[in-house]
Design an enzyme around this catalytic site. Structure first.
Site, PDB file in Angstrom:
ATOM      1  N   GLU A  55       0.866  -1.202   0.000  1.00  0.00           N
ATOM      2  CA  GLU A  55       0.000   0.000   0.000  1.00  0.00           C
ATOM      3  C   GLU A  55       0.895   1.241   0.000  1.00  0.00           C
ATOM      4  O   GLU A  55       0.529   2.293  -0.510  1.00  0.00           O
ATOM      5  CB  GLU A  55      -0.930  -0.016   1.231  1.00  0.00           C
ATOM      6  CG  GLU A  55      -1.962   1.092   1.230  1.00  0.00           C
ATOM      7  CD  GLU A  55      -2.941   1.007   2.399  1.00  0.00           C
ATOM      8  OE1 GLU A  55      -2.805   0.101   3.256  1.00  0.00           O
ATOM      9  OE2 GLU A  55      -3.856   1.854   2.455  1.00  0.00           O
TER      10      GLU A  55
ATOM     11  N   ASP B  79     -12.954  -0.171   0.311  1.00  0.00           N
ATOM     12  CA  ASP B  79     -12.021  -0.062   1.438  1.00  0.00           C
ATOM     13  C   ASP B  79     -12.743   0.460   2.683  1.00  0.00           C
ATOM     14  O   ASP B  79     -13.071  -0.303   3.579  1.00  0.00           O
ATOM     15  CB  ASP B  79     -10.839   0.848   1.073  1.00  0.00           C
ATOM     16  CG  ASP B  79      -9.607   0.587   1.927  1.00  0.00           C
ATOM     17  OD1 ASP B  79      -9.610  -0.417   2.662  1.00  0.00           O
ATOM     18  OD2 ASP B  79      -8.644   1.367   1.850  1.00  0.00           O
TER      19      ASP B  79
HETATM   20  C1  6MZ Z   1      -4.692  -0.550   6.063  1.00  0.00           C
HETATM   21  C2  6MZ Z   1      -6.802  -0.247   6.920  1.00  0.00           C
HETATM   22  C3  6MZ Z   1      -7.099   0.685   5.905  1.00  0.00           C
HETATM   23  O1  6MZ Z   1     -11.227  -3.403  11.636  1.00  0.00           O
HETATM   24  O2  6MZ Z   1     -12.000  -1.575  13.126  1.00  0.00           O
HETATM   25  N1  6MZ Z   1      -7.887  -0.341   7.713  1.00  0.00           N
HETATM   26  N2  6MZ Z   1      -5.612  -0.854   6.992  1.00  0.00           N
HETATM   27  N3  6MZ Z   1      -4.903   0.327   5.081  1.00  0.00           N
HETATM   28  C4  6MZ Z   1      -6.076   0.982   4.966  1.00  0.00           C
HETATM   29  N4  6MZ Z   1      -6.195   1.906   3.975  1.00  0.00           N
HETATM   30  C5  6MZ Z   1      -6.788   3.183   4.135  1.00  0.00           C
HETATM   31  N5  6MZ Z   1      -8.364   1.095   6.083  1.00  0.00           N
HETATM   32  C6  6MZ Z   1      -8.840   0.457   7.182  1.00  0.00           C
HETATM   33  O3  6MZ Z   1     -11.909  -1.215  10.648  1.00  0.00           O
HETATM   34  C7  6MZ Z   1     -10.907  -0.200  10.730  1.00  0.00           C
HETATM   35  C8  6MZ Z   1      -9.529  -0.794  10.636  1.00  0.00           C
HETATM   36  O4  6MZ Z   1      -9.311  -1.331   9.317  1.00  0.00           O
HETATM   37  C9  6MZ Z   1      -7.952  -1.177   8.927  1.00  0.00           C
HETATM   38  C10 6MZ Z   1      -7.246  -0.491  10.087  1.00  0.00           C
HETATM   39  O5  6MZ Z   1      -6.642  -1.464  10.908  1.00  0.00           O
HETATM   40  C11 6MZ Z   1      -8.408   0.203  10.803  1.00  0.00           C
HETATM   41  O6  6MZ Z   1      -8.136   0.461  12.178  1.00  0.00           O
HETATM   42  P1  6MZ Z   1     -12.182  -2.272  11.810  1.00  0.00           P
HETATM   43  O7  6MZ Z   1     -13.601  -2.696  11.589  1.00  0.00           O
END
Ligand code: 6MZ
Length: 354
Positions: free
Chosen positions: A207, A289
């Site tokens: 990423e 995402d």
């Molecule tokens: C990496 C991401 C993300 O799990 O609490 N998350 N991880 N790259 C990204 N790109 C923007 N977007 C979201 O959802 C939120 C969590 O998803 C991951 C991160 O760990 C974030 O805290 P949940 O439901």
């Protein structure tokens, strides 16, 4: 039908959606009101947690937004609300199959990780009864939380994959979290064990630029789908070697245009790696995402792709259909989903022709 309407009407498959990042403004407001009613102080305004069209944040700022959202979702009642709202919003956007992902959380005296997952799964079951959608869950490992937490999460995933009531709903593991935190290579033993247990693996890879880590992970040949994969193709800052590993293993990429553009890892829609992989006929799936944080919908992502890369309606149909093969469903379930998608696509073609 204009392009927006057409993209909305397409029967879509969403394979990369983080639960907490998917919260709409309405849901955030609902949570804020609940907190205010409890007498909570220093609460954020909704405007602080969504990134409107044309605006950008750094990836670090996005992770600050997740931290704020996690403060609003620190109890089981909130988890139930967000799971239901997010699913209903995907239903309203004509998503027929959804692979949701979330990181299990525990708060002393308030909720355990098991209760967190139970609550999400119960909401999935309820919404599947009420709507024409199939939903599966990927349990997320957060790479910034360290290896002990990752092993703990794997144990939880194994437990649910064998659970009498829920086993069919868990389809794999996701590794996500701030790509600048921790080192994915350290998580390879966890990935290996997950794979041995029959769990599918979707891993956020490249990423941000990190050739060494990306190479080591790809060499394991354990990965079933790649999240983002921004810096893999040599035309977008990767290398021939990385691209060849992905191609040789035929690993599909989950591509999230608005997320990458708004978090600044990709300069513009035109510069997005979607075009390179598509040109090479490599399997890609369009995803949101974090539809809340990045203020988008899956239909909107299809529209951006169509406008930017001059896709025809037939190309969009093919993208929807091709996504069936990239799901973590069994062959039998994929066959059934393909029939559903085909039927809906035929209906759409018919509507357009009259
Ligand atoms: C990496 C991401 C993300 O799990 O609490 N998350 N991880 N790259 C990204 N790109 C923007 N977007 C979201 O959802 C939120 C969590 O998803 C991951 C991160 O760990 C974030 O805290 P949940 O439901």
């Amino acid at each position: 039908m204009d392009l927006s309407e057409y993209c909305k009407s397409l029967p879509k498959i969403e394979l990369h959606a983080h639960l907490t990042g998917s919260l709409s403004d309405e849901t955030v407001l609902k949570l804020l009101r609940a907190k205010q009613a409890e007498g909570g102080a220093n609460l954020p305004q909704s405007a602080e947690v969504t990134i409107q069209r044309g605006h950008k944040r750094t990836l670090e700022e996005c992770f600050e937004v997740f931290r704020i959202l996690h403060c609003l979702t620190d109890n089981l009642s909130a988890i139930k609300t967000i799971a239901r709202d997010v699913i209903q919003e995907f239903v309203a956007d004509n998503v027929r199959y959804l692979e949701l992902r979330t990181t299990p959380k525990s708060i002393n005296g308030v909720m355990t990780k098991n209760q967190y997952i139970d609550t999400v799964l119960e909401a999935m079951i309820d919404e599947m009864k009420l709507n024409t959608i199939t939903i599966r869950l990927l349990i997320s490992i957060d790479r910034s939380r360290g290896l002990d937490d990752a092993w703990d999460t794997l144990q939880l995933a194994k437990q649910y994959a064998a659970h009498e009531r829920f086993k069919n709903l868990i389809c794999g593991i996701d590794i996500s979290g701030n790509p600048r935190a921790g080192n994915l290579v350290e998580y390879i033993p966890v990935l290996r064990e997950a794979k041995q247990c029959g769990l599918k693996l979707s891993v956020h890879l490249a990423e941000v630029v990190n050739e060494k880590e990306t190479l080591e992970v790809l060499k394991t040949e354990l990965i079933d789908r790649i999240g983002h994969g921004t810096f893999i193709h040599p035309e977008t800052g990767g290398s021939q070697e990385l691209m060849q590993l992905v191609k040789d293993q035929g690993i599909p990429l989950e591509l999230c245009l608005s997320s990458n553009i708004k978090s600044g890892t990709v300069k513009s829609a035109e510069a997005h790696h979607f075009s390179c992989w598509r040109k090479d006929k490599h399997p890609v799936v369009i995803c949101t995402d974090d539809k809340g944080v990045f203020s988008t919908t899956l239909s909107e992502e299809y529209k951006i792709c169509a406008e930017t890369f001059h896709l025809k309606k037939t190309d969009l149909r093919e993208l929807c259909l091709a996504a069936v093969e990239m799901t973590f469903l069994s062959q039998e379930e994929k066959d059934r989903l393909r029939q559903t998608i085909l039927k809906d696509l035929d209906k759409l073609t018919h509507i357009e022709s009259v």
